[in-house]
Write a protein that holds these residues in place. Structure first.
Motif, short mmCIF file in Angstrom:
data_model
loop_
_atom_site.label_atom_id
_atom_site.label_comp_id
_atom_site.label_asym_id
_atom_site.label_seq_id
_atom_site.Cartn_x
_atom_site.Cartn_y
_atom_site.Cartn_z
N THR A 198 31.34 -9.65 4.90
CA THR A 198 31.59 -10.00 3.51
C THR A 198 30.26 -10.06 2.78
OG1 THR A 198 33.55 -11.29 4.10
CG2 THR A 198 32.52 -11.77 1.98
N ARG A 199 30.16 -9.32 1.67
CA ARG A 199 28.88 -9.26 0.94
C ARG A 199 28.80 -10.27 -0.19
NH1 ARG A 199 26.28 -4.50 2.51
NH2 ARG A 199 27.63 -3.13 3.76
N ASP A 200 29.93 -10.67 -0.72
CA ASP A 200 29.95 -11.69 -1.78
C ASP A 200 30.01 -13.05 -1.12
OD1 ASP A 200 30.17 -13.10 -4.12
OD2 ASP A 200 32.31 -12.69 -4.40
N VAL A 201 28.84 -13.64 -0.88
CA VAL A 201 28.75 -14.85 -0.04
C VAL A 201 28.62 -16.10 -0.90
CG1 VAL A 201 27.49 -15.98 1.82
CG2 VAL A 201 27.64 -13.49 1.75
N VAL A 202 29.41 -17.11 -0.56
CA VAL A 202 29.27 -18.43 -1.17
C VAL A 202 28.13 -19.14 -0.45
CG1 VAL A 202 30.39 -20.65 -1.60
CG2 VAL A 202 31.73 -18.53 -1.69
N THR A 203 27.18 -19.67 -1.20
CA THR A 203 26.02 -20.34 -0.59
C THR A 203 25.86 -21.75 -1.15
OG1 THR A 203 24.48 -19.48 -2.25
CG2 THR A 203 24.82 -18.15 -0.26
N ALA A 204 25.02 -22.53 -0.49
CA ALA A 204 24.69 -23.88 -0.95
C ALA A 204 23.18 -24.06 -0.83
CB ALA A 204 25.42 -24.92 -0.10
N TRP A 205 22.68 -25.13 -1.41
CA TRP A 205 21.26 -25.44 -1.28
C TRP A 205 21.12 -26.86 -0.72
CZ3 TRP A 205 23.86 -24.76 -5.86
CH2 TRP A 205 23.93 -25.84 -6.72
#
Length: 202
Positions: A85-92
């Motif tokens: 999956t290229r559309d990745v949900v990320t966090a910081w």
């Protein structure tokens, strides 16, 4: 509570050119549901999950290959880049876990990589979130008290009690700056929802 307080590290990652079978083995061996995909510069380029790896591996119709035409390929993907999956949900790291939980539920994802300057430094999963909220008040009170006692110049200077995840600290402080330090120490304990410092300045 912040993401950095409960995220898992080190993170198991794969490369876009890694074989699909190798990625599947990693997830199975490590008991994880997904892994970040990083390029040669160690930058995040995707995520590969159990669902990604199973897709195109389990045919809906066992006889589908009999009707396939040369134009309709039944070729299975061989490398991670073909399934990730290229559309990745990320966090910081400093993000509030409540915000991450809402995003994970709304986007229907089970694992979110944690980025710092574009590099993966951790990963947070639904399991991590559940562990953080299922801690009892007694456990939280014990951990907060340990941190306060370690910081204090004398034992028993502060007393911590916890009700429904909310910490109440009683004691005395030297000034408002120390009051803030005491509050921050309590907030660093995973599972703490809020902190109230009821103290007098000596």
């Amino acid at each position: 509570m912040r993401v950095r307080d409960i995220m898992t590290r080190p993170v198991f990652t794969v490369r876009p050119t890694d074989p699909v079978e190798g990625a599947a083995a990693l997830l199975a061996d490590r008991g994880i549901t997904a892994a970040p995909v990083i390029d040669e510069r160690n930058r995040l380029v995707g995520m590969v999950s159990e669902g990604d790896l199973l897709r195109n591996r389990v045919p809906e119709d066992p006889t589908a290959h009999l009707r396939a035409t040369p134009e309709f390929s039944t070729r299975r993907p061989h490398i991670v880049a073909e399934v990730m999956t290229r559309d990745v949900v990320t966090a910081w790291p400093t993000e509030d876990i409540a915000d991450v939980a809402r995003t994970m539920l709304s986007r229907d994802v089970r694992s979110v990589p944690v980025l710092d300057d574009g590099h993966v430094i951790g990963i947070i999963s639904r399991r991590d979130l559940l562990r953080s909220v299922l801690r009892t008040d007694d456990v939280l009170a014990h951990e907060v008290q340990e941190r306060l006692d370690a910081y204090a110049d004398q034992p028993g200077r502060w007393t911590a009690t916890v009700t429904d995840g909310v910490v109440r600290i009683n004691g005395y402080v030297d000034d408002d700056e120390e009051r803030r330090v005491v509050e921050i120490l309590a907030r660093t304990v995973p599972g703490v929802a809020a902190v109230t410092v009821k103290s007098t300045v000596r």
